[in-house]
Scaffold this motif. Sequence first.
Motif, PDB file in Angstrom:
ATOM      1  N   SER A 555      -4.218  16.898   3.136  1.00  0.00           N
ATOM      2  CA  SER A 555      -3.129  15.935   3.339  1.00  0.00           C
ATOM      3  C   SER A 555      -3.401  15.144   4.610  1.00  0.00           C
ATOM      4  O   SER A 555      -3.624  15.717   5.675  1.00  0.00           O
ATOM      5  CB  SER A 555      -1.786  16.681   3.456  1.00  0.00           C
ATOM      6  OG  SER A 555      -1.860  17.645   4.489  1.00  0.00           O
ATOM      7  N   GLY A 556      -3.401  13.829   4.502  1.00  0.00           N
ATOM      8  CA  GLY A 556      -3.607  12.970   5.665  1.00  0.00           C
ATOM      9  C   GLY A 556      -5.044  12.945   6.151  1.00  0.00           C
ATOM     10  O   GLY A 556      -5.944  13.500   5.545  1.00  0.00           O
ATOM     11  N   ILE A 557      -5.250  12.280   7.297  1.00  0.00           N
ATOM     12  CA  ILE A 557      -6.583  12.153   7.886  1.00  0.00           C
ATOM     13  C   ILE A 557      -6.804  13.312   8.848  1.00  0.00           C
ATOM     14  O   ILE A 557      -5.955  13.573   9.707  1.00  0.00           O
ATOM     15  CB  ILE A 557      -6.708  10.807   8.637  1.00  0.00           C
ATOM     16  CG1 ILE A 557      -6.459   9.640   7.678  1.00  0.00           C
ATOM     17  CG2 ILE A 557      -8.077  10.667   9.286  1.00  0.00           C
ATOM     18  CD1 ILE A 557      -6.306   8.303   8.366  1.00  0.00           C
ATOM     19  N   PRO A 558      -7.925  14.020   8.733  1.00  0.00           N
ATOM     20  CA  PRO A 558      -8.180  15.151   9.642  1.00  0.00           C
ATOM     21  C   PRO A 558      -8.239  14.677  11.092  1.00  0.00           C
ATOM     22  O   PRO A 558      -8.794  13.599  11.377  1.00  0.00           O
ATOM     23  CB  PRO A 558      -9.552  15.673   9.187  1.00  0.00           C
ATOM     24  CG  PRO A 558      -9.781  15.105   7.831  1.00  0.00           C
ATOM     25  CD  PRO A 558      -9.003  13.836   7.764  1.00  0.00           C
ATOM     26  N   PRO A 559      -7.690  15.465  12.028  1.00  0.00           N
ATOM     27  CA  PRO A 559      -7.687  15.069  13.445  1.00  0.00           C
ATOM     28  C   PRO A 559      -9.096  14.808  13.985  1.00  0.00           C
ATOM     29  O   PRO A 559      -9.299  13.894  14.787  1.00  0.00           O
ATOM     30  CB  PRO A 559      -7.059  16.273  14.150  1.00  0.00           C
ATOM     31  CG  PRO A 559      -6.304  17.007  13.086  1.00  0.00           C
ATOM     32  CD  PRO A 559      -6.992  16.736  11.801  1.00  0.00           C
ATOM     33  N   VAL A 560     -10.069  15.597  13.511  1.00  0.00           N
ATOM     34  CA  VAL A 560     -11.451  15.430  13.981  1.00  0.00           C
ATOM     35  C   VAL A 560     -11.947  14.019  13.688  1.00  0.00           C
ATOM     36  O   VAL A 560     -12.649  13.403  14.499  1.00  0.00           O
ATOM     37  CB  VAL A 560     -12.384  16.475  13.315  1.00  0.00           C
ATOM     38  CG1 VAL A 560     -13.844  16.162  13.609  1.00  0.00           C
ATOM     39  CG2 VAL A 560     -12.047  17.866  13.803  1.00  0.00           C
ATOM     40  N   MET A 561     -11.570  13.495  12.524  1.00  0.00           N
ATOM     41  CA  MET A 561     -12.008  12.161  12.115  1.00  0.00           C
ATOM     42  C   MET A 561     -11.454  11.101  13.076  1.00  0.00           C
ATOM     43  O   MET A 561     -12.159  10.151  13.441  1.00  0.00           O
ATOM     44  CB  MET A 561     -11.546  11.898  10.682  1.00  0.00           C
ATOM     45  CG  MET A 561     -12.314  10.813   9.967  1.00  0.00           C
ATOM     46  SD  MET A 561     -11.881  10.721   8.223  1.00  0.00           S
ATOM     47  CE  MET A 561     -13.308  11.472   7.466  1.00  0.00           C
ATOM     48  N   ILE A 562     -10.217  11.271  13.493  1.00  0.00           N
ATOM     49  CA  ILE A 562      -9.584  10.315  14.419  1.00  0.00           C
ATOM     50  C   ILE A 562     -10.283  10.363  15.777  1.00  0.00           C
ATOM     51  O   ILE A 562     -10.636   9.332  16.360  1.00  0.00           O
ATOM     52  CB  ILE A 562      -8.071  10.619  14.572  1.00  0.00           C
ATOM     53  CG1 ILE A 562      -7.365  10.475  13.212  1.00  0.00           C
ATOM     54  CG2 ILE A 562      -7.435   9.697  15.605  1.00  0.00           C
ATOM     55  CD1 ILE A 562      -5.974  11.053  13.165  1.00  0.00           C
ATOM     56  N   VAL A 563     -10.508  11.601  16.275  1.00  0.00           N
ATOM     57  CA  VAL A 563     -11.178  11.777  17.580  1.00  0.00           C
ATOM     58  C   VAL A 563     -12.578  11.168  17.532  1.00  0.00           C
ATOM     59  O   VAL A 563     -12.999  10.449  18.445  1.00  0.00           O
ATOM     60  CB  VAL A 563     -11.251  13.281  17.950  1.00  0.00           C
ATOM     61  CG1 VAL A 563     -12.079  13.472  19.228  1.00  0.00           C
ATOM     62  CG2 VAL A 563      -9.863  13.862  18.129  1.00  0.00           C
ATOM     63  N   SER A 564     -13.302  11.460  16.442  1.00  0.00           N
ATOM     64  CA  SER A 564     -14.675  10.963  16.285  1.00  0.00           C
ATOM     65  C   SER A 564     -14.703   9.434  16.251  1.00  0.00           C
ATOM     66  O   SER A 564     -15.569   8.806  16.873  1.00  0.00           O
ATOM     67  CB  SER A 564     -15.273  11.531  14.996  1.00  0.00           C
ATOM     68  OG  SER A 564     -16.530  10.990  14.747  1.00  0.00           O
ATOM     69  N   ALA A 565     -13.751   8.842  15.526  1.00  0.00           N
ATOM     70  CA  ALA A 565     -13.683   7.376  15.448  1.00  0.00           C
ATOM     71  C   ALA A 565     -13.434   6.776  16.825  1.00  0.00           C
ATOM     72  O   ALA A 565     -14.070   5.783  17.221  1.00  0.00           O
ATOM     73  CB  ALA A 565     -12.580   6.965  14.477  1.00  0.00           C
ATOM     74  N   CYS A 566     -12.524   7.389  17.593  1.00  0.00           N
ATOM     75  CA  CYS A 566     -12.218   6.892  18.950  1.00  0.00           C
ATOM     76  C   CYS A 566     -13.441   6.995  19.859  1.00  0.00           C
ATOM     77  O   CYS A 566     -13.741   6.079  20.626  1.00  0.00           O
ATOM     78  CB  CYS A 566     -11.056   7.688  19.558  1.00  0.00           C
ATOM     79  SG  CYS A 566      -9.491   7.388  18.720  1.00  0.00           S
ATOM     80  N   LEU A 567     -14.157   8.132  19.761  1.00  0.00           N
ATOM     81  CA  LEU A 567     -15.351   8.327  20.596  1.00  0.00           C
ATOM     82  C   LEU A 567     -16.430   7.298  20.254  1.00  0.00           C
ATOM     83  O   LEU A 567     -17.125   6.790  21.136  1.00  0.00           O
ATOM     84  CB  LEU A 567     -15.900   9.746  20.414  1.00  0.00           C
ATOM     85  CG  LEU A 567     -15.080  10.862  21.077  1.00  0.00           C
ATOM     86  CD1 LEU A 567     -15.616  12.227  20.681  1.00  0.00           C
ATOM     87  CD2 LEU A 567     -15.094  10.721  22.597  1.00  0.00           C
ATOM     88  N   SER A 568     -16.567   7.007  18.964  1.00  0.00           N
ATOM     89  CA  SER A 568     -17.545   6.015  18.521  1.00  0.00           C
ATOM     90  C   SER A 568     -17.230   4.645  19.119  1.00  0.00           C
ATOM     91  O   SER A 568     -18.108   3.977  19.674  1.00  0.00           O
ATOM     92  CB  SER A 568     -17.554   5.935  16.989  1.00  0.00           C
ATOM     93  OG  SER A 568     -18.333   4.857  16.552  1.00  0.00           O
ATOM     94  N   VAL A 569     -15.964   4.250  19.034  1.00  0.00           N
ATOM     95  CA  VAL A 569     -15.544   2.948  19.571  1.00  0.00           C
ATOM     96  C   VAL A 569     -15.720   2.921  21.090  1.00  0.00           C
ATOM     97  O   VAL A 569     -16.197   1.928  21.665  1.00  0.00           O
ATOM     98  CB  VAL A 569     -14.075   2.650  19.176  1.00  0.00           C
ATOM     99  CG1 VAL A 569     -13.578   1.381  19.869  1.00  0.00           C
ATOM    100  CG2 VAL A 569     -13.948   2.519  17.659  1.00  0.00           C
ATOM    101  N   LEU A 570     -15.380   4.036  21.769  1.00  0.00           N
ATOM    102  CA  LEU A 570     -15.533   4.110  23.224  1.00  0.00           C
ATOM    103  C   LEU A 570     -16.997   3.967  23.636  1.00  0.00           C
ATOM    104  O   LEU A 570     -17.321   3.280  24.607  1.00  0.00           O
ATOM    105  CB  LEU A 570     -14.987   5.453  23.744  1.00  0.00           C
ATOM    106  CG  LEU A 570     -13.479   5.548  23.951  1.00  0.00           C
ATOM    107  CD1 LEU A 570     -13.090   6.976  24.323  1.00  0.00           C
ATOM    108  CD2 LEU A 570     -13.034   4.590  25.061  1.00  0.00           C
ATOM    109  N   GLY A 571     -17.887   4.641  22.883  1.00  0.00           N
ATOM    110  CA  GLY A 571     -19.323   4.560  23.172  1.00  0.00           C
ATOM    111  C   GLY A 571     -19.835   3.133  23.052  1.00  0.00           C
ATOM    112  O   GLY A 571     -20.604   2.657  23.900  1.00  0.00           O
ATOM    113  N   ILE A 572     -19.371   2.427  22.006  1.00  0.00           N
ATOM    114  CA  ILE A 572     -19.787   1.029  21.797  1.00  0.00           C
ATOM    115  C   ILE A 572     -19.244   0.137  22.917  1.00  0.00           C
ATOM    116  O   ILE A 572     -19.964  -0.721  23.448  1.00  0.00           O
ATOM    117  CB  ILE A 572     -19.313   0.526  20.410  1.00  0.00           C
ATOM    118  CG1 ILE A 572     -20.036   1.300  19.294  1.00  0.00           C
ATOM    119  CG2 ILE A 572     -19.572  -0.970  20.255  1.00  0.00           C
ATOM    120  CD1 ILE A 572     -19.465   1.082  17.905  1.00  0.00           C
TER     121      ILE A 572
END
Length: 682
Positions: A555-572
Amino acid sequence: MDDFFAVQHAYLIPLLPLIAAGIAGFFGAKWLRGQSHWPIWLGVGGSAVISFSLLAGMYSLWQNGINATLWISHDWYTWIITGTTFQASAGFLFDPLSAVMLCVVTGIGFLIMVFAAGYMKGESGYFRFFAYLGLFIFAMTCLVMGNNFVMLYLGWEGVGLCSYLLIGYYYDKPSAVAAAKKAFLVNRIGDFGFGLGIMLIWKVFHTVSYFGDADHPGALILAMHPNAAQLDALKYIPFLLMVGAFGKSAQFPLYVWLPDAMEGPTPVSALIHAATMVTAGVYMIARCGTMFVGNSAAMMTIACIGCFTALLAATIALRQFDLKKVFAYSTISQLGYMFVGVGVLAPVAGVFHLVTHAFFKALLFLASGVVMHAMHGELDMRKMSGVKKVLPLTNILMLVGCLALAGFPGFSGFFSKDEIISAAMAKAPVIGVIMLITAFMTAYYTFRLYFRVFQGPEVIPAPPADEHGHGGHDSHGEEEHHSREPFLMMFPLVILAIGALGAGVLNFSKTDGLGAFLGASPSFQNAYDTAKASGVEVPAEQMGQIETAEAHPESGIPPVMIVSACLSVLGILLAMLLHLKDRAAGDALAARLQPLTSLIEHKFYVDEIYDALIVQPLWNLGRIFRFIDQMIVDGIVEVVGFIPKLSGFVLKLTMQRGYLQGYAASMLFGMAIILMIIFMHH
């Protein structure tokens, strides 16, 4: 499945590239010359068509619910018989895992070979290059579709040989020769362990076949219930096999050959050292899952080594300046992710990442090749900038590949990498956190390269004075200036970019996606059953088993996916800040972080440590043995042979001079003495 063309004519998949390699090799120098790519295109293309028809047919069967019959193993002929005990057949095993792998090998391989025809144009060894590529595809298909460990080993050694030949393609260049030898020797260490593992398997299981064949469908190595002796051996077999996997798939401590392998032509880096050969270790562990899952120490070793390798290689990539070296360390790091996947009982995630990585890493290497082609063989990102004005299409394609590698939301790398991180979080949270840190670093170093090379003020390196490009290549005179982005080279990149963008959808559905399809493989089914029987807790969907997965809908988006997406954007964003907006600040930061910067630039001195602890002591030992051989062994032989030699020398001087009249005079003189002695006695 028996009525599939691919099943009835399975031998064509490895045979077509082999015949093509023979034609290119034997007829290329004299007759085919600049057209030597045609037999390879046709051979590998034919293999790809058969492989994709197999995958489509198998997927159709699976969709129709014919689950139990989704694999077939068959022996063509008995290959090796020694005495009455050891026997190995040449045969094939088709199941979802081998079908997916065959499509990756032949499909990505074909695209890279189309690119190579444009990239290698004008090379003196053109025919030789394509012959080696055809031989490589033959070996890789044998590795993937073989139905026993000896076939696997044949392919394993075959791809190693082709890797050696292709890394050392520019054999007049000392660095390429050294890199080829290094790759060969480091892989020998891994393959020694792998060979011992196969011998031990035969010793305790009395067979090398995975699952038997259609005529004898008895449960064999990967499906049998082991007895006490076999259980005891299974404490050691996984460790021996994983040594081979660490060598081939460049994991610590056997990763040092892969960065040097970039000395080969760029299409080789893309095909062998990013998309196919280096994933053989991951494939082997997924295939032999039954042997691994019950051994928690082996699984944790794989996960920890994969995790450490991913972090180490990502750290080194932060301060590399050679385009291909950055992507080489990135490949080692991404292979670490795959090993973490299979190590935390999520082989589906590992193989999914293998497939998506093949697309975007092949794309990135080939795009680097286009840059190198246009920049007169230059690869140092400090000597170029703002290349997008010269290479507008390559700029877009490189951006797609970089976003996929960085795990940017929506791109293929985002979905496959996050599945591994989620599985790691559930099994070993420490590994999961390290994987997240590595994901942030990956996004940063990928876009450090992109912003430095493609964005910013335009700086184009001048052609070398002697027009001698990298390894004697990439300087094709005026033709290069007319078309920096030839169609033959750009078309495969566009296809790979579509895969890098969209391959993430393959595993969207938990009931109809790639994971559930792979779960129909006997390797995954038996590994799941073995894990459960061993009391290991494993989420069914991570092994592709959808029966229980349906009972636990997410159900819903896994928290890990949200954290990973944020880290990816931060790295860029960090890369944009330090390598596009204010490059001086980025350089100043690197200077402030000395001596750490220098340590990373020197790759933690691992090569130097190996040289001091292993290479030089072996050289010195060799020198000692040489001294013993020349001075002592040869000396004794000389002394023993001295007396006969001396007496022969004296006799030669006094008796054998080669003058017939001298011999006659000596005979007469001797006869006179004999007669005198006789008369004196009388």
